[in-house]
Design an enzyme around this catalytic site. Structure first.
Site, PDB file in Angstrom:
ATOM      1  N   ASN A   1     -32.170   5.989 -20.569  1.00  0.00           N
ATOM      2  CA  ASN A   1     -32.522   7.403 -20.482  1.00  0.00           C
ATOM      3  C   ASN A   1     -34.016   7.536 -20.244  1.00  0.00           C
ATOM      4  OD1 ASN A   1     -33.905   7.655 -23.220  1.00  0.00           O
ATOM      5  ND2 ASN A   1     -31.891   6.927 -23.831  1.00  0.00           N
TER       6      ASN A   1
ATOM      7  N   ASP B   1     -30.948  -1.922 -22.074  1.00  0.00           N
ATOM      8  CA  ASP B   1     -31.176  -0.923 -23.106  1.00  0.00           C
ATOM      9  C   ASP B   1     -30.455  -1.336 -24.373  1.00  0.00           C
ATOM     10  OD1 ASP B   1     -32.262   2.209 -22.878  1.00  0.00           O
ATOM     11  OD2 ASP B   1     -30.931   1.843 -24.578  1.00  0.00           O
TER      12      ASP B   1
ATOM     13  N   VAL C   1     -34.864  -5.643 -27.324  1.00  0.00           N
ATOM     14  CA  VAL C   1     -36.076  -6.309 -26.854  1.00  0.00           C
ATOM     15  C   VAL C   1     -36.907  -6.905 -27.987  1.00  0.00           C
ATOM     16  CG1 VAL C   1     -36.224  -4.908 -24.766  1.00  0.00           C
ATOM     17  CG2 VAL C   1     -37.469  -4.189 -26.832  1.00  0.00           C
TER      18      VAL C   1
ATOM     19  N   ASN D   1     -40.539  -1.145 -20.565  1.00  0.00           N
ATOM     20  CA  ASN D   1     -40.586   0.291 -20.826  1.00  0.00           C
ATOM     21  C   ASN D   1     -40.019   0.687 -22.191  1.00  0.00           C
ATOM     22  OD1 ASN D   1     -40.572   3.276 -19.948  1.00  0.00           O
ATOM     23  ND2 ASN D   1     -38.403   2.862 -20.358  1.00  0.00           N
TER      24      ASN D   1
ATOM     25  N   SER E   1     -51.726   7.624 -25.990  1.00  0.00           N
ATOM     26  CA  SER E   1     -51.954   7.210 -27.375  1.00  0.00           C
ATOM     27  C   SER E   1     -52.416   5.759 -27.461  1.00  0.00           C
ATOM     28  CB  SER E   1     -50.669   7.377 -28.197  1.00  0.00           C
ATOM     29  OG  SER E   1     -50.201   8.699 -28.141  1.00  0.00           O
TER      30      SER E   1
ATOM     31  N   TYR F   1     -47.838   4.230 -34.013  1.00  0.00           N
ATOM     32  CA  TYR F   1     -47.554   4.351 -32.583  1.00  0.00           C
ATOM     33  C   TYR F   1     -48.820   4.100 -31.769  1.00  0.00           C
ATOM     34  CZ  TYR F   1     -45.812   6.344 -28.199  1.00  0.00           C
ATOM     35  OH  TYR F   1     -45.447   6.533 -26.895  1.00  0.00           O
TER      36      TYR F   1
ATOM     37  N   LYS G   1     -49.354   1.133 -28.957  1.00  0.00           N
ATOM     38  CA  LYS G   1     -49.653   1.401 -27.553  1.00  0.00           C
ATOM     39  C   LYS G   1     -51.056   0.924 -27.173  1.00  0.00           C
ATOM     40  CE  LYS G   1     -45.719   3.070 -26.283  1.00  0.00           C
ATOM     41  NZ  LYS G   1     -44.886   2.345 -25.301  1.00  0.00           N
TER      42      LYS G   1
ATOM     43  N   VAL H   1     -43.766  13.718 -22.297  1.00  0.00           N
ATOM     44  CA  VAL H   1     -42.760  13.652 -21.236  1.00  0.00           C
ATOM     45  C   VAL H   1     -41.464  14.222 -21.804  1.00  0.00           C
ATOM     46  CG1 VAL H   1     -41.534  12.172 -19.604  1.00  0.00           C
ATOM     47  CG2 VAL H   1     -43.852  11.559 -20.347  1.00  0.00           C
TER      48      VAL H   1
END
Length: 252
Positions: free
Chosen positions: A16, A37, A62, A88, A141, A152, A156, A185
């Site tokens: 998604n 995924d 992952v 991703n 971020s 987070y 990142k 997003v």
């Protein structure tokens, strides 16, 4: 355009959001796309919407290095090559260091940091052979701090600087490594934001709205294309102008 005909593109977090938009974009330009995924139903549904002769869906966690190694091995075994690796997959945890748990940290670090490290480690030998490229999904971020998102931001920030370091290490091998750094997003991760929170974001984004996943995917496609042949080690904000600000409030 048919820029990626004959190329094999592997995308994590492809069920998604940005990952799914990237899968659609690369497939529309002729690529063979491998979608990976953690949510099996999402990735299988997404794969079913693409040409079956050049699409494969994989159920992958992952944060598990053996699963990532197998994901890449299965891709190369089926298609004989890997040209573009898109790391991703990601998760978000809200709160300060005091408000969030060590379990929260382990979860976010295992997906957002370990997942990229594992994806890079096992894909790079194949990307060196194909003179391919890697694209990592970081965030604004990962370029600056946010309120109430310490873990987070840390994860990142690691992705952004890992991207830069790998670009330096592997450029002479013919592999370009870059990152996209979105702001807000419209994805499943942000769909539950209430109207007041959304309005606060809109006030800070100079374009006045969040990005669509397709707008991030288009930057990924550019970075993977020959048009970006001299772009390496870049962490590109896809943020509607958020990082153009020095942080002072709008007063007029």
């Amino acid at each position: 355009m048919n820029r990626f005909a004959g190329k094999v593109v592997l995308i994590t977090g492809a069920g998604n959001g940005i990952g799914a938009a990237a899968a659609r974009r690369f497939s529309s330009e002729g690529a063979t796309v491998v979608l990976a995924d953690y949510v099996k139903e999402d990735v299988e549904k997404m794969a079913a919407s693409l040409p079956p002769e050049r699409t494969m869906a994989l159920f992958v966690d992952v944060s598990d290095p053996k699963a990532v190694e197998k994901m890449i091995a299965d891709t190369v075994a089926r298609y004989g090559r890997l040209d573009v690796m898109i790391n991703n997959a990601g998760v978000h945890v809200v709160g300060s260091v005091l408000e969030t748990s060590l379990e929260d940290w382990r979860r976010i670090a295992s997906v957002n940091i370990d997942g990229v490290v594992f994806g890079a480690k096992y894909s790079l030998p194949h990307l060196i052979k194909s003179k391919g490229c890697m694209i990592n999904t970081s965030s604004v971020s990962g370029l600056g701090g946010d309120w109430g998102a310490a873990f987070y931001c840390a994860s990142k920030g690691a992705v952004s600087n890992l991207t830069r370091a790998m670009a330096m290490d592997h450029g002479l091998s013919g592999v370009r490594i870059n990152a996209v750094c979105p702001s807000l997003v419209k994805t499943n991760m942000t769909k539950d934001f209430d109207a007041a929170v959304q309005e606060k974001f809109n006030e800070r984004i100079p374009l006045g709205r969040p990005a669509q996943p397709e707008e991030v995917a288009s930057v990924m496609a550019f970075l993977a294309s020959d048009d970006a042949s001299f772009i390496n080690g870049a962490c590109i904000p896809v943020d509607g102008g958020v990082t153009a600000s020095d942080g002072q409030p709008k007063i007029a």
